[in-house]
Write a protein that holds these residues in place. Structure first.
Motif, PDB file in Angstrom:
ATOM      1  N   GLN A 144       0.829  -1.206   0.000  1.00  0.00           N
ATOM      2  CA  GLN A 144       0.000   0.000   0.000  1.00  0.00           C
ATOM      3  C   GLN A 144       0.867   1.262   0.000  1.00  0.00           C
ATOM      4  OE1 GLN A 144      -3.291   0.314  -0.034  1.00  0.00           O
ATOM      5  NE2 GLN A 144      -3.431   2.516   0.413  1.00  0.00           N
ATOM      6  N   ALA A 145       1.876   1.284   0.873  1.00  0.00           N
ATOM      7  CA  ALA A 145       2.748   2.460   0.970  1.00  0.00           C
ATOM      8  C   ALA A 145       3.558   2.645  -0.314  1.00  0.00           C
ATOM      9  CB  ALA A 145       3.688   2.321   2.178  1.00  0.00           C
ATOM     10  N   VAL A 146       4.065   1.537  -0.845  1.00  0.00           N
ATOM     11  CA  VAL A 146       4.849   1.622  -2.089  1.00  0.00           C
ATOM     12  C   VAL A 146       3.968   2.122  -3.232  1.00  0.00           C
ATOM     13  CG1 VAL A 146       5.964   0.202  -3.864  1.00  0.00           C
ATOM     14  CG2 VAL A 146       6.608  -0.085  -1.459  1.00  0.00           C
ATOM     15  N   PHE A 147       2.757   1.579  -3.348  1.00  0.00           N
ATOM     16  CA  PHE A 147       1.863   2.022  -4.425  1.00  0.00           C
ATOM     17  C   PHE A 147       1.554   3.511  -4.292  1.00  0.00           C
ATOM     18  CE2 PHE A 147      -0.202  -1.361  -7.133  1.00  0.00           C
ATOM     19  CZ  PHE A 147       0.758  -2.322  -6.899  1.00  0.00           C
ATOM     20  N   GLU A 148       1.355   3.972  -3.068  1.00  0.00           N
ATOM     21  CA  GLU A 148       1.035   5.398  -2.877  1.00  0.00           C
ATOM     22  C   GLU A 148       2.210   6.286  -3.257  1.00  0.00           C
ATOM     23  OE1 GLU A 148      -2.175   4.729   0.736  1.00  0.00           O
ATOM     24  OE2 GLU A 148      -0.555   6.175   1.020  1.00  0.00           O
ATOM     25  N   VAL A 149       3.404   5.879  -2.861  1.00  0.00           N
ATOM     26  CA  VAL A 149       4.587   6.683  -3.203  1.00  0.00           C
ATOM     27  C   VAL A 149       4.795   6.680  -4.719  1.00  0.00           C
ATOM     28  CG1 VAL A 149       7.108   6.797  -3.029  1.00  0.00           C
ATOM     29  CG2 VAL A 149       5.721   6.448  -0.971  1.00  0.00           C
ATOM     30  N   PHE A 150       4.673   5.512  -5.341  1.00  0.00           N
ATOM     31  CA  PHE A 150       4.804   5.438  -6.797  1.00  0.00           C
ATOM     32  C   PHE A 150       3.792   6.364  -7.472  1.00  0.00           C
ATOM     33  CE2 PHE A 150       7.427   1.879  -8.659  1.00  0.00           C
ATOM     34  CZ  PHE A 150       8.146   1.588  -7.514  1.00  0.00           C
ATOM     35  N   MET A 151       2.540   6.287  -7.024  1.00  0.00           N
ATOM     36  CA  MET A 151       1.495   7.084  -7.677  1.00  0.00           C
ATOM     37  C   MET A 151       1.766   8.575  -7.505  1.00  0.00           C
ATOM     38  SD  MET A 151      -1.061   6.666  -9.584  1.00  0.00           S
ATOM     39  CE  MET A 151      -2.104   5.224  -9.394  1.00  0.00           C
ATOM     40  N   ASP A 152       2.163   8.971  -6.305  1.00  0.00           N
ATOM     41  CA  ASP A 152       2.453  10.396  -6.074  1.00  0.00           C
ATOM     42  C   ASP A 152       3.557  10.898  -6.997  1.00  0.00           C
ATOM     43  OD1 ASP A 152       0.590  10.504  -4.096  1.00  0.00           O
ATOM     44  OD2 ASP A 152       1.966  11.101  -2.492  1.00  0.00           O
ATOM     45  N   ILE A 153       4.651  10.146  -7.098  1.00  0.00           N
ATOM     46  CA  ILE A 153       5.774  10.681  -7.870  1.00  0.00           C
ATOM     47  C   ILE A 153       5.576  10.473  -9.375  1.00  0.00           C
ATOM     48  CG2 ILE A 153       7.402  10.587  -5.930  1.00  0.00           C
ATOM     49  CD1 ILE A 153       8.636   8.101  -7.085  1.00  0.00           C
ATOM     50  N   ALA A 154       4.711   9.538  -9.756  1.00  0.00           N
ATOM     51  CA  ALA A 154       4.363   9.406 -11.183  1.00  0.00           C
ATOM     52  C   ALA A 154       3.452  10.564 -11.586  1.00  0.00           C
ATOM     53  CB  ALA A 154       3.682   8.063 -11.451  1.00  0.00           C
ATOM     54  N   GLN A 155       2.436  10.817 -10.775  1.00  0.00           N
ATOM     55  CA  GLN A 155       1.528  11.927 -11.102  1.00  0.00           C
ATOM     56  C   GLN A 155       2.264  13.273 -11.030  1.00  0.00           C
ATOM     57  OE1 GLN A 155      -2.166  11.717  -8.954  1.00  0.00           O
ATOM     58  NE2 GLN A 155      -2.825   9.876 -10.043  1.00  0.00           N
ATOM     59  N   ALA A 156       3.272  13.351 -10.176  1.00  0.00           N
ATOM     60  CA  ALA A 156       4.051  14.601 -10.106  1.00  0.00           C
ATOM     61  C   ALA A 156       4.716  14.897 -11.441  1.00  0.00           C
ATOM     62  CB  ALA A 156       5.094  14.508  -8.987  1.00  0.00           C
ATOM     63  N   ILE A 157       5.138  13.842 -12.151  1.00  0.00           N
ATOM     64  CA  ILE A 157       5.748  14.034 -13.472  1.00  0.00           C
ATOM     65  C   ILE A 157       4.736  14.654 -14.430  1.00  0.00           C
ATOM     66  CG2 ILE A 157       6.598  12.765 -15.498  1.00  0.00           C
ATOM     67  CD1 ILE A 157       8.078  10.890 -13.585  1.00  0.00           C
ATOM     68  N   VAL A 158       3.497  14.173 -14.386  1.00  0.00           N
ATOM     69  CA  VAL A 158       2.464  14.742 -15.253  1.00  0.00           C
ATOM     70  C   VAL A 158       2.161  16.183 -14.842  1.00  0.00           C
ATOM     71  CG1 VAL A 158       0.078  14.538 -16.036  1.00  0.00           C
ATOM     72  CG2 VAL A 158       1.463  12.476 -15.687  1.00  0.00           C
ATOM     73  N   ARG A 159       2.037  16.420 -13.556  1.00  0.00           N
ATOM     74  CA  ARG A 159       1.736  17.775 -13.079  1.00  0.00           C
ATOM     75  C   ARG A 159       2.807  18.769 -13.520  1.00  0.00           C
ATOM     76  NH1 ARG A 159      -2.364  17.786  -9.519  1.00  0.00           N
ATOM     77  NH2 ARG A 159      -2.972  15.776  -8.619  1.00  0.00           N
ATOM     78  N   ASP A 160       4.029  18.267 -13.675  1.00  0.00           N
ATOM     79  CA  ASP A 160       5.139  19.128 -14.097  1.00  0.00           C
ATOM     80  C   ASP A 160       5.448  18.921 -15.582  1.00  0.00           C
ATOM     81  OD1 ASP A 160       7.071  21.053 -13.656  1.00  0.00           O
ATOM     82  OD2 ASP A 160       8.594  19.623 -12.973  1.00  0.00           O
ATOM     83  N   GLY A 161       4.520  18.343 -16.326  1.00  0.00           N
ATOM     84  CA  GLY A 161       4.721  18.089 -17.758  1.00  0.00           C
ATOM     85  C   GLY A 161       5.117  19.359 -18.487  1.00  0.00           C
ATOM     86  N   GLU A 162       5.936  19.206 -19.501  1.00  0.00           N
ATOM     87  CA  GLU A 162       6.447  20.381 -20.212  1.00  0.00           C
ATOM     88  C   GLU A 162       5.284  21.242 -20.706  1.00  0.00           C
ATOM     89  OE1 GLU A 162      10.742  18.581 -21.618  1.00  0.00           O
ATOM     90  OE2 GLU A 162       9.047  18.477 -22.994  1.00  0.00           O
ATOM     91  N   GLY A 163       5.244  22.453 -20.249  1.00  0.00           N
ATOM     92  CA  GLY A 163       4.211  23.402 -20.667  1.00  0.00           C
ATOM     93  C   GLY A 163       2.832  23.118 -20.111  1.00  0.00           C
TER      94      GLY A 163
END
Lengths: 405, 405
Positions: A258-277
């Protein structure tokens, strides 16, 4: 322009996992561009790497060494060491050998990771010269600086951390990722490093990193371009005073998962949130599919359509473009008369045509938001998939037209 | 911004094929937005239509009626009549019925075509009101005005014409097309109309339109978005004083095929040259494939990569992005060590890595051109495919962010 991405949260140190940062001046003088991570003796390291056939030299070496004893992860930014052939392999091996020599471990205990421009020779002398400083900087409480050290076109560092308690022992899972363009991970991500202090058997750890990446990094896309350098590593240092997890079952494994999935999801979605432009964070959910693949095909057709992405940028509820993308996604015998499409909670299309209740004002209200949900109900079965993506803005074109200048 | 696309060439009239243009005021008052084409009695009409499952109402009707006697092609711009369900079908049928009534033919002899915004109700009253004017305007020498009448975001009208002589008789092939965005035709094109005065049996004509579209319209892409409204029609009026072509063989068929293929290619490439925001006309050639599909997979991966397209816009020889796209195109067991990549005549990558002879100045010289060739040698077999595409510019984002405003 990051969407809904604030300063780094608290990143709890993981006992047995240290990070050190240095400046090698690879692309620009003074920039933090080399990160060394040290795993405690006995730690296990599992990972997934890009499916791009033109994968970079460091990816080839990391694949070769994964599964053996791994003590150091060596990352540089500013140069991807991809498309560099035998010379690239030799340079990556050289940097690893130098680090191994300085640290007194075998060369095969060092995994290399590179990110940056493709096709240029890796300035290996600069990297090697920076290694002593990175080693001297190693400490467990260095996640925030490491998150900055692995950035390229990212505008913000990315990280997430979870703690849980088991039998009175606190377990930590902390991770960081980088990436903002050339993002459509496929069995991996741009670069992601996640560590925990619980002990996990190699095969269990490998399955865990694969499953977690599949539901997080492998469900994001910015521009549909799968990188040559994607790597995602999960480290289990075994420093927590708990028995080793040897099977993918039981209470401790459940909490860790559960903790690993949450950390993965947070830092994966962070990449999208910071997507170029990026000016929008978009969730595309496809329900009612006959199988998972057709849900993904529809979701990626929507997420990759430049027409939908520009409409998202303009906050224009031009939903006809969504129907068009669903229609060309290649789902066999698609009955469009069963399809409903929602923008946020607003039903825009019902049974394949404009919903009677729909008004442009409703659509415009949803499209004006920074975080937008597109939900497509296929009406064919029970499968569902969700992916996350961005819009396509002027800034994306500007960033990528000027990337090397 | 059209690339290498000048004013219309001479479009020779095709005996037995007349065109009439009118203004219905569908999107803007005064704009020419309705085109009626009349085929002489006995003419044969063959065509291909979009594979998009969400195909528009007029596409469904055209498919139903193709193969029977066709006398009129009715086209409107400004509204695609797609995603409009049963109501959209009824509106399209109504417009056809009104034209049939005015012209004194059966309703099934009218094929409807629509292009424009998806999901809005077709303003059928406006179209019906414009029909008498379009009919009154019918003449064989009206191709240039019809080419303008079918435009949407196109900046220039598109057309091509060929003549050849057979047994002392002059045969004409003339065509026009429209399209600049939502362009990745798949078994069809945005809208294309090509006519010849030679008599051709229905089955031969149908095979000819399919083959010609496959090598032209089905080899272009601007944004990867397959439209809901693609249709390409080939009309044979039979007015030339020559025997009917009943088989796909013989000298007359060979000459016709050549002329038809040339006209198709000209008007398909014209769509790319006029692609939304295009500043480059890009030819992507993939040789040495194990089969045609893998050549196409590689070519489209390159042509659709937003990273490559923005580098083309910037005239930046960032060729690593080309390698990355080749690598993720999904070719099974791709041996990157066999791959060569050329930009124009410059070898940029040899055996999977930067060519020893390559200099940035060579790459920059090619990328500065308006017309750019990318050639990829896979070294796996004998199959080749060529497609045509554009760059991705600020203007593309602007056009598609503001499309409905």
């Amino acid at each position: 322009m990051a969407v809904g991405l604030g300063p780094l949260p608290v990143l709890h140190p993981v006992p047995g996992f240290e990070l050190g940062i240095a400046s090698a001046g690879i692309k620009r003088p003074g920039r933090k561009d080399v990160v060394v991570m040290r795993c405690a003796e006995g730690a296990r390291v599992a990972g997934v790497t890009t499916t791009n056939a033109f994968c970079a030299a460091p990816v080839l070496i990391t694949r070769e060494r994964l599964g053996g004893e791994v003590r150091y992860l060596l990352t540089n930014t500013g140069n991807a060491n991809a498309g560099t052939g035998a010379d690239g392999l030799a340079r990556a091996r050289s940097a690893c050998a130098r680090l191994a020599e300085l640290a007194g471990v075998s060369e095969s205990a060092v995994l290399p990771f590179s990110t940056g421009v493709i096709g240029e020779p890796l300035p290996v002398e600069k990297i090697e010269a920076a290694l002593p400083a990175a080693l001297a900087d190693l400490k467990e409480d260095n996640w925030a600086l490491a998150a900055e050290g692995i950035m390229t076109t990212d505008t913000l560092p990315k990280g997430a951390s979870r703690r849980f308690s088991h039998d009175g022992v606190t377990v930590t899972v902390t991770g960081t990722s980088k990436g903002a363009g050339m993002i459509r991970p496929n069995m991996a991500t741009m670069l992601g490093y996640i560590a925990t202090d619980v002990a996990v058997a190699q095969s269990v750890l490998q399955d865990l990193v694969r499953d977690a990446a599949n539901k997080s990094f492998n469900r994001i896309t910015i521009d549909g371009d799968t990188s040559t350098n994607d790597c995602c590593m999960l480290v289990a240092t075994g420093r927590a005073a708990l028995p080793e997890i040897t099977e993918a079952s039981g209470e401790l494994f459940g909490k860790l998962r559960q903790a690993v999935f949450e950390v993965f999801m947070d830092i994966a979605q962070a990449i999208v949130r910071d997507g170029e432009g990026a000016t929008k964070f978009v969730t595309v959910q496809v329900n009612g599919g006959g199988n998972h693949q057709e849900c993904l095909d529809v979701a990626y057709a929507v997420a990759h359509s430049p027409l939908i992405k520009t409409a998202l940028f303009a906050s224009d509820p031009n939903w006809g473009r969504i129907l068009a993308a669903v229609g060309y996604a290649g789902v066999p015998q698609l009955d469009v008369g069963l399809i409903d499409v929602f923008l946020g909670d607003v039903c825009i299309a019902s049974k394949g045509a404009r919903a009677a209740s729909y008004t442009e004002a409703q659509g415009a209200e949803v499209m004006a938001r920074e975080e937008i949900g597109i939900r497509i109900e296929l009406g064919r079965g029970d499968a569902s998939e969700t992916i996350w993506t961005t819009d396509l803005s002027h800034e994306y074109v500007k960033i990528n037209a000027e990337y090397r200048t």
